[in-house]
Design an enzyme around this catalytic site. Structure first.
Site, mmCIF file in Angstrom:
data_model
loop_
_atom_site.group_PDB
_atom_site.id
_atom_site.type_symbol
_atom_site.label_atom_id
_atom_site.label_comp_id
_atom_site.label_asym_id
_atom_site.label_seq_id
_atom_site.Cartn_x
_atom_site.Cartn_y
_atom_site.Cartn_z
ATOM 1 N N GLU A 75 17.595 -0.722 -14.933
ATOM 2 C CA GLU A 75 18.047 -1.900 -14.196
ATOM 3 C C GLU A 75 18.460 -3.069 -15.086
ATOM 4 O O GLU A 75 19.367 -3.815 -14.737
ATOM 5 C CB GLU A 75 16.941 -2.365 -13.221
ATOM 6 C CG GLU A 75 16.662 -1.393 -12.085
ATOM 7 C CD GLU A 75 17.830 -1.252 -11.123
ATOM 8 O OE1 GLU A 75 18.574 -2.232 -10.930
ATOM 9 O OE2 GLU A 75 18.016 -0.143 -10.570
ATOM 10 N N SER A 348 -28.021 2.193 38.026
ATOM 11 C CA SER A 348 -29.392 1.728 37.751
ATOM 12 C C SER A 348 -29.610 1.301 36.306
ATOM 13 O O SER A 348 -30.646 0.700 35.992
ATOM 14 C CB SER A 348 -30.390 2.829 38.109
ATOM 15 O OG SER A 348 -30.385 3.061 39.512
#
Length: 602
Positions: A75, A348
């Site tokens: 690059e 319950s």
């Protein structure tokens, strides 16, 4: 210098205003968006949360020298010699682009690529190229080469939603950027120009061709020997798989964590803030819970029971940390998390909230007498007459008997006596946030709650009244390790100790000789069965001092499970199986006796 180059290239008359360009000094405090990672309690990665940018920022010295050299070679091999632009390459590119009337050549340095990615649009124009050059020069005047290279390697796009070297290395080669070898680094460096075109996930042959170009460039520069280049190209690479949109390893847990994070910090911060989240759950522990639920479901099917779902939640009473959460029998088939999203009647299993409220008044004890006899209450436009499961009445009974045998009529009478608003207040103290109305049938669980709420509430009973916020998160830090959320438990005494110990002494009797005998695990344990009148929901919620667990069985379409199906017969054995495995390395502990605490004054 720049103006003279433009003139030499024949760009006389082209003007650009530099006064409106961004101030590159903002990069001093710039923090790129970063992926949030979620881990189990031991540090195993479970999931990652991010938007478009899947990125983990790292320091330059955490990146393999192989990758740094490979990127610079392909690059910008003059990176350490220029001051932001390479006059030769930029001049050539500008001249060619001016002749053609459009951008045909790049000539960008790493610094120019960096400012383009961070500050400028993607349009291919000569004016934008000039802006790149100006900004690059300004960046080089303020930042060192090492700082620029670090920003570049953390910001560049590598394909498949992977931004930055660390995320790309994990995605392509299942390793951190610090461990990249020369052949891996060369392949990654080759991706920058066109990540998807050169991706080894898409076209391995093309990726190898591009890798050869990078190795050739490194060889030409003298940065590697011909032998090293040849060996690197010949080496077979073990390519990983894209990680950007990976599935969570423990989705029931990570979805709860994500929801809690977003509620606390906001979605944008969670997806971009680079958080490191330690959960309360051990991966293997959770997997065993999921396997147990799946096996239990298969067993229920073998009994001929039409129950399409089972959910389980485990909470540590000492910390209120969630230790396991299973929201269904198969997450792949149904992503609905019944542990937190489904409001089901507890039947319950709600009664302990009523009886604790009674004990906390000081007027009642486990051996107070209550009459199990017919009664009717005005309810709206009519009358409500509670019935016991199976019918019949027992006359004068102790609260101990009423609760261990799960008699309905006494629970309704006690609820009315102490005040249903007081019962709801108890539920709120225990962390139940689901809607509750003071209807006559409230003591029988005629409202909807989640398994997580039940496990968390019972965990406070297990700790004899001490409570922290129930959570699936231990700690959250930013990517630099700074703590932004610390959920170290800060327990507060939320319930009366005598009333809680009294309740636990009765709930121990539920397992010892009441409706929950199938939950016996050979050590002190307390709990309560729950069965709705229509058999649409059956529960067992119970605890030891170290763990509180809620088990729910039912159908998503609310179809009844069938006559005779009870929490004690079907949910309690699942609870027993889970607890037997979860507690095998835990010492046997008992609960405090009520006699250790003063009774509240009535």
């Amino acid at each position: 210098m720049l103006v003279s180059s433009i003139a030499a290239g024949g760009l006389v008359g082209l003007a650009i205003s530099f006064r409106n360009l961004p101030d590159v000094r903002v990069l001093r405090t710039y923090v790129p968006t970063e992926t949030t990672y979620i881990y189990d309690v031991k540090g195993r990665l479970l999931d990652s949360l991010h938007g478009e940018y899947n990125r983990e920022n790292i320091k330059l010295d955490e990146i393999s020298p192989n990758l740094k050299r490979a990127v610079l070679a392909i690059e910008d091999s003059h990176f350490f010699q220029h001051q932001g632009i390479n006059p030769t390459s930029v001049g050539r590119a500008l001249s060619e682009n001016f002749k053609r009337g459009y951008v045909a050549e790049g000539g960008s340095t790493l610094t120019m690529q960096l400012v383009k990615n961070l500050f400028l649009s993607r349009e291919r124009t000569v004016s934008r190229k000039l802006a790149e050059a100006v900004l690059a020069i300004r960046v080089e005047q303020i930042f060192s080469k090492e700082q620029i290279l670090e920003m570049y390697l953390n910001s560049i796009y590598w394909g498949h939603n992977a931004y930055g070297a660390q995320t790309a290395a994990q995605s392509y080669f299942s390793k951190p950027a610090s461990k990249l070898t020369l052949p891996e680094a060369a392949m990654m460096a080759g991706l920058i120009q066109a990540p998807e075109d050169y991706s080894p996930f898409i076209n391995y042959k093309e990726a190898k061709r591009r890798q050869a170009e990078v190795l050739g460039r490194m060889k030409k520069l003298g940065w590697i020997t011909p032998q090293e280049a040849d060996a690197a190209y010949k080496q077979a690479l073990k390519v990983g798989k894209p990680t950007a949109w990976r599935r969570s390893d423990l989705p029931y847990i990570t979805e709860v964590v994500e929801s809690e994070l977003i509620d606390r910090f906001g979605k944008d911060t969670v997806l971009k803030g680079g958080m490191r989240v330690q959960t309360t759950v051990d991966y293997n522990y959770q997997k065993r819970a999921e396997e147990l639920v799946a096996n239990a479901h298969d067993r229920l099917q073998s009994y001929g029971l039409y129950a399409d779902q089972v959910a389980l939640v485990a909470v540590d009473p000492r910390t209120h940390f969630i230790k396991a959460m299973v929201g269904g029998v198969n997450y792949k088939e149904s992503q609905f998390n019944r542990a937190i999203q489904s409001l089901r009647q507890p039947g319950s299993a709600f009664k302990p909230f009523v009886y604790y409220t009674a004990f906390a008044t000081g007027k009642y004890s486990p051996y107070s007498t209550v009459y199990d006899s017919p009664v009717s209450y005005r309810d709206g436009g009519g009358y409500y007459s509670p019935k016991n499961y199976g019918g019949g009445y027992s006359g004068a009974v102790s609260i101990y008997t009423a609760l261990t045998q799960s008699l309905n009529v006494p629970a309704v009478k006690i609820g009315r006596a102490v005040g249903l608003d007081k019962v709801i207040e108890t539920c709120r103290i225990l962390g139940i946030k689901s809607p509750l109305e003071p209807v006559v049938s409230l003591p029988l669980g005629a409202i909807g709650v989640t398994p997580l709420e039940m496990a968390g509430a019972y965990a406070t009973f297990a700790s004899n009244g001490w409570q922290s916020d129930t959570t699936a998160i231990v700690r959250v830090t930013d990517s630099s390790g700074n703590v932004i959320l610390d959920n170290v438990p800060k327990p507060k005494l939320a319930l009366d100790p005598w009333a809680t110990a009294s309740l636990t002494s009765v709930l121990k009797g539920v397992i010892a000789g009441g409706t929950g005998k199938k939950a016996a695990i050979g050590r002190p344990a307390a709990g309560k069965t729950g069965t709705t009148s229509s058999e649409r929901d059956v529960w067992f919620v119970g605890y030891v001092p170290q763990l509180s667990v809620a088990v729910w069985i039912g159908n998503d379409n609310y179809r009844p499970l069938g006559g005779g199906v009870t929490g004690g017969g079907y949910a309690a054995p699942i609870w027993q199986d889970f607890m037997s495995d979860a507690l095998k390395n835990e010492p046997v502990e008992d609960f405090p006796d009520p006699s250790q605490f003063p009774r509240p004054q009535s």
